[in-house]
Design a protein around this motif. Structure first.
Motif, PDB file in Angstrom:
ATOM      1  N   ALA A   1      -3.219 -56.996   7.248  1.00 20.67           N
ATOM      2  CA  ALA A   1      -2.235 -56.076   6.662  1.00 20.67           C
ATOM      3  C   ALA A   1      -2.894 -55.158   5.638  1.00 20.67           C
ATOM      4  O   ALA A   1      -2.576 -53.957   5.567  1.00 20.67           O
ATOM      5  CB  ALA A   1      -1.111 -56.868   6.008  1.00 20.67           C
ATOM      6  N   GLY A   2      -3.807 -55.694   4.841  1.00 23.91           N
ATOM      7  CA  GLY A   2      -4.517 -54.863   3.859  1.00 23.91           C
ATOM      8  C   GLY A   2      -5.363 -53.796   4.523  1.00 23.91           C
ATOM      9  O   GLY A   2      -5.385 -52.637   4.091  1.00 23.91           O
ATOM     10  N   ALA A   3      -6.065 -54.175   5.603  1.00 23.93           N
ATOM     11  CA  ALA A   3      -6.887 -53.197   6.323  1.00 23.93           C
ATOM     12  C   ALA A   3      -6.016 -52.118   6.960  1.00 23.93           C
ATOM     13  O   ALA A   3      -6.375 -50.933   6.955  1.00 23.93           O
ATOM     14  CB  ALA A   3      -7.720 -53.908   7.386  1.00 23.93           C
ATOM     15  N   LEU A   4      -4.859 -52.501   7.488  1.00 24.78           N
ATOM     16  CA  LEU A   4      -3.934 -51.538   8.083  1.00 24.78           C
ATOM     17  C   LEU A   4      -3.388 -50.581   7.016  1.00 24.78           C
ATOM     18  O   LEU A   4      -3.303 -49.366   7.244  1.00 24.78           O
ATOM     19  CB  LEU A   4      -2.787 -52.279   8.774  1.00 24.78           C
ATOM     20  N   ALA A   5      -3.057 -51.114   5.847  1.00 29.15           N
ATOM     21  CA  ALA A   5      -2.558 -50.265   4.758  1.00 29.15           C
ATOM     22  C   ALA A   5      -3.616 -49.262   4.305  1.00 29.15           C
ATOM     23  O   ALA A   5      -3.315 -48.087   4.050  1.00 29.15           O
ATOM     24  CB  ALA A   5      -2.124 -51.140   3.584  1.00 29.15           C
ATOM     25  N   LEU A   6      -4.860 -49.690   4.214  1.00 29.95           N
ATOM     26  CA  LEU A   6      -5.943 -48.773   3.836  1.00 29.95           C
ATOM     27  C   LEU A   6      -6.156 -47.693   4.890  1.00 29.95           C
ATOM     28  O   LEU A   6      -6.424 -46.528   4.558  1.00 29.95           O
ATOM     29  CB  LEU A   6      -7.237 -49.551   3.599  1.00 29.95           C
ATOM     30  N   ALA A   7      -6.039 -48.053   6.161  1.00 27.77           N
ATOM     31  CA  ALA A   7      -6.193 -47.067   7.232  1.00 27.77           C
ATOM     32  C   ALA A   7      -5.085 -46.023   7.177  1.00 27.77           C
ATOM     33  O   ALA A   7      -5.335 -44.822   7.332  1.00 27.77           O
ATOM     34  CB  ALA A   7      -6.213 -47.765   8.587  1.00 27.77           C
ATOM     35  N   ILE A   8      -3.859 -46.450   6.947  1.00 28.72           N
ATOM     36  CA  ILE A   8      -2.736 -45.510   6.851  1.00 28.72           C
ATOM     37  C   ILE A   8      -2.905 -44.605   5.636  1.00 28.72           C
ATOM     38  O   ILE A   8      -2.695 -43.388   5.722  1.00 28.72           O
ATOM     39  CB  ILE A   8      -1.403 -46.289   6.793  1.00 28.72           C
ATOM     40  N   ARG A   9      -3.293 -45.173   4.509  1.00 25.63           N
ATOM     41  CA  ARG A   9      -3.509 -44.386   3.295  1.00 25.63           C
ATOM     42  C   ARG A   9      -4.583 -43.339   3.502  1.00 25.63           C
ATOM     43  O   ARG A   9      -4.444 -42.182   3.094  1.00 25.63           O
ATOM     44  CB  ARG A   9      -3.883 -45.315   2.139  1.00 25.63           C
ATOM     45  N   SER A  10      -5.657 -43.714   4.148  1.00 22.47           N
ATOM     46  CA  SER A  10      -6.745 -42.777   4.424  1.00 22.47           C
ATOM     47  C   SER A  10      -6.275 -41.639   5.322  1.00 22.47           C
ATOM     48  O   SER A  10      -6.614 -40.473   5.090  1.00 22.47           O
ATOM     49  CB  SER A  10      -7.908 -43.523   5.075  1.00 22.47           C
ATOM     50  N   ALA A  11      -5.481 -41.959   6.329  1.00 21.71           N
ATOM     51  CA  ALA A  11      -4.967 -40.922   7.229  1.00 21.71           C
ATOM     52  C   ALA A  11      -4.050 -39.949   6.494  1.00 21.71           C
ATOM     53  O   ALA A  11      -4.105 -38.731   6.720  1.00 21.71           O
ATOM     54  CB  ALA A  11      -4.232 -41.565   8.400  1.00 21.71           C
ATOM     55  N   VAL A  12      -3.213 -40.457   5.609  1.00 22.63           N
ATOM     56  CA  VAL A  12      -2.301 -39.601   4.845  1.00 22.63           C
ATOM     57  C   VAL A  12      -3.084 -38.677   3.916  1.00 22.63           C
ATOM     58  O   VAL A  12      -2.793 -37.482   3.810  1.00 22.63           O
ATOM     59  CB  VAL A  12      -1.287 -40.463   4.056  1.00 22.63           C
ATOM     60  N   ILE A  13      -4.076 -39.212   3.242  1.00 24.31           N
ATOM     61  CA  ILE A  13      -4.889 -38.402   2.328  1.00 24.31           C
ATOM     62  C   ILE A  13      -5.639 -37.319   3.090  1.00 24.31           C
ATOM     63  O   ILE A  13      -5.666 -36.153   2.666  1.00 24.31           O
ATOM     64  CB  ILE A  13      -5.868 -39.297   1.532  1.00 24.31           C
ATOM     65  N   ASN A  14      -6.229 -37.662   4.225  1.00 25.73           N
ATOM     66  CA  ASN A  14      -6.952 -36.669   5.025  1.00 25.73           C
ATOM     67  C   ASN A  14      -6.014 -35.590   5.547  1.00 25.73           C
ATOM     68  O   ASN A  14      -6.370 -34.408   5.584  1.00 25.73           O
ATOM     69  CB  ASN A  14      -7.678 -37.346   6.184  1.00 25.73           C
TER      70      ASN A  14
END
Length: 142
Positions: A14-27
């Motif tokens: 879940a933590g890795a998924l949250a980081l991936a989503i956050r990175s996509a939003v920032i990009n």
């Protein structure tokens, strides 16, 4: 395998998924900002400089330049030269007219059409002050 190890594995996933989503939003946000700047540079006329950029909620941004007022729309930009602006009308929270930019909740710009800018950012006050100065300069030149 013990049950608590499954919980640790699930939390890590879940933590890795949250980081991936956050990175996509920032990009995505950075890409939209970069595209906005590129598009704005193509719209500017020679010797025209950007004075203030004010977000207007989901309707886009208002850009005050040295020659005109630009409004971002879904299709591109709408330009209103200072000569075409007939009046600026500010309204406070109670719905009364005001000329003080700090008290305004919205600014109505009347030109060929009427456009409304809402106070959603601190850049609103600076934009209104500069717009009023440019409008006063245009009246003095006449």
């Amino acid at each position: 395998m013990e049950p608590w190890l499954y919980w640790v594995a699930a939390a890590g996933t879940a933590g890795a998924l949250a980081l991936a989503i956050r990175s996509a939003v920032i990009n995505s946000r950075l890409r939209r900002q970069r595209d906005f700047i590129r598009t704005l540079e193509t719209v500017l006329q020679p010797r025209e400089t950007v004075k203030e950029i004010c977000p207007n909620g989901r309707q886009g941004r208002w850009i005050l330049t040295s020659k005109r007022l630009l409004m971002e729309t879904k299709e591109g930009f709408l330009a209103v030269p200072f000569k075409k602006i007939r009046s600026l009308h500010g309204v406070d929270r109670m719905g009364k007219s005001t000329s003080a930019p700090a008290r305004m909740t919205k600014l109505m710009v009347k030109g060929d059409q009427e456009y409304t800018l809402f106070n959603t950012d601190e850049a609103f006050v600076r934009l209104v002050k500069q717009l009023k100065q440019y409008k006063a300069k245009a009246k003095r030149k006449k």
